[in-house]
Scaffold this active site. Structure first.
Site, PDB file in Angstrom:
ATOM      1  N   ARG A   1     -61.706 -64.859 -29.695  1.00  0.00           N
ATOM      2  CA  ARG A   1     -62.632 -65.235 -28.611  1.00  0.00           C
ATOM      3  C   ARG A   1     -62.157 -64.678 -27.268  1.00  0.00           C
ATOM      4  O   ARG A   1     -62.952 -64.267 -26.433  1.00  0.00           O
ATOM      5  CB  ARG A   1     -62.803 -66.751 -28.523  1.00  0.00           C
ATOM      6  CG  ARG A   1     -63.582 -67.324 -29.671  1.00  0.00           C
ATOM      7  CD  ARG A   1     -65.030 -66.793 -29.702  1.00  0.00           C
ATOM      8  NE  ARG A   1     -65.694 -67.186 -30.914  1.00  0.00           N
ATOM      9  CZ  ARG A   1     -66.052 -66.355 -31.892  1.00  0.00           C
ATOM     10  NH1 ARG A   1     -65.821 -65.073 -31.802  1.00  0.00           N
ATOM     11  NH2 ARG A   1     -66.642 -66.804 -32.959  1.00  0.00           N
TER      12      ARG A   1
ATOM     13  N   GLU B   1     -63.141 -61.170 -27.337  1.00  0.00           N
ATOM     14  CA  GLU B   1     -64.588 -61.111 -27.128  1.00  0.00           C
ATOM     15  C   GLU B   1     -64.940 -61.360 -25.655  1.00  0.00           C
ATOM     16  O   GLU B   1     -65.780 -60.661 -25.077  1.00  0.00           O
ATOM     17  CB  GLU B   1     -65.271 -62.159 -28.006  1.00  0.00           C
ATOM     18  CG  GLU B   1     -66.782 -62.199 -27.861  1.00  0.00           C
ATOM     19  CD  GLU B   1     -67.404 -63.291 -28.697  1.00  0.00           C
ATOM     20  OE1 GLU B   1     -68.522 -63.063 -29.177  1.00  0.00           O
ATOM     21  OE2 GLU B   1     -66.797 -64.376 -28.871  1.00  0.00           O
TER      22      GLU B   1
ATOM     23  N   SER C   1     -51.349 -59.752 -11.504  1.00  0.00           N
ATOM     24  CA  SER C   1     -50.044 -59.752 -12.148  1.00  0.00           C
ATOM     25  C   SER C   1     -50.043 -60.653 -13.377  1.00  0.00           C
ATOM     26  O   SER C   1     -50.619 -61.740 -13.359  1.00  0.00           O
ATOM     27  CB  SER C   1     -48.975 -60.250 -11.167  1.00  0.00           C
ATOM     28  OG  SER C   1     -47.725 -60.342 -11.815  1.00  0.00           O
TER      29      SER C   1
END
Length: 147
Positions: free
Chosen positions: A88, A91, A114
């Site tokens: 996920r 995605e 960062s």
């Protein structure tokens, strides 16, 4: 994802003790996600933090020293992850990565966030339609240098 021998020991001890990352946070004085990153060998602890961790898990103090060694970071294989939760995130970056990048550049200029001067918090947000996962990532903005 291959798990190191030390990670297996730490996770087994955590399970045997029935202790949560949140409880370890209170014991060690560091964020639960950071503690998990030490256990998964994606971060290193100082000797005091490592000793508190192994003591809380009931492991020999000699185990602590290994947790102070800077790890080889990046545990995912160079392919699309198959674990549904980790997928996920992949995605999310596929769908929202470019939009997030555009908004960051609009607000800060040309640079990056960062991953070293960085923190992440995972929160459970109750919702009558089903609890929600809230993840807050906070990283220092690093502008690209001009020369």
């Amino acid at each position: 994802m291959p798990i190191s021998e030390i990670t297996e020991k730490l996770l087994a001890a955590k399970k045997d003790k029935g202790i949560t990352f949140e409880e370890l946070e209170k014991t060690i004085g560091r964020d639960e996600t950071w503690i998990a990153s030490v256990i998964y060998r994606q971060a290193s602890a100082d000797m005091d933090e490592a000793t508190k961790l192994v003591t809380a898990l009931g492991l020999p103090e000699s185990t602590a020293e290994e947790l102070t060694i800077p790890p080889l970071k990046g545990s995912l294989e160079p392919q699309i992850p198959t674990d549904p939760l980790i997928y996920r995130f992949y995605e999310i970056m596929q769908v929202y990565g470019m939009p997030i990048k555009a908004v960051v550049h609009e607000k800060f200029g040309d640079g990056i966030m960062s991953a070293i001067d960085f923190s992440v918090e995972v929160e459970k947000v109750p919702d009558p339609k089903g609890d929600r996962v809230q993840i807050i990532m906070c990283g220092k903005f690093l502008p690209y240098k001009k020369w």
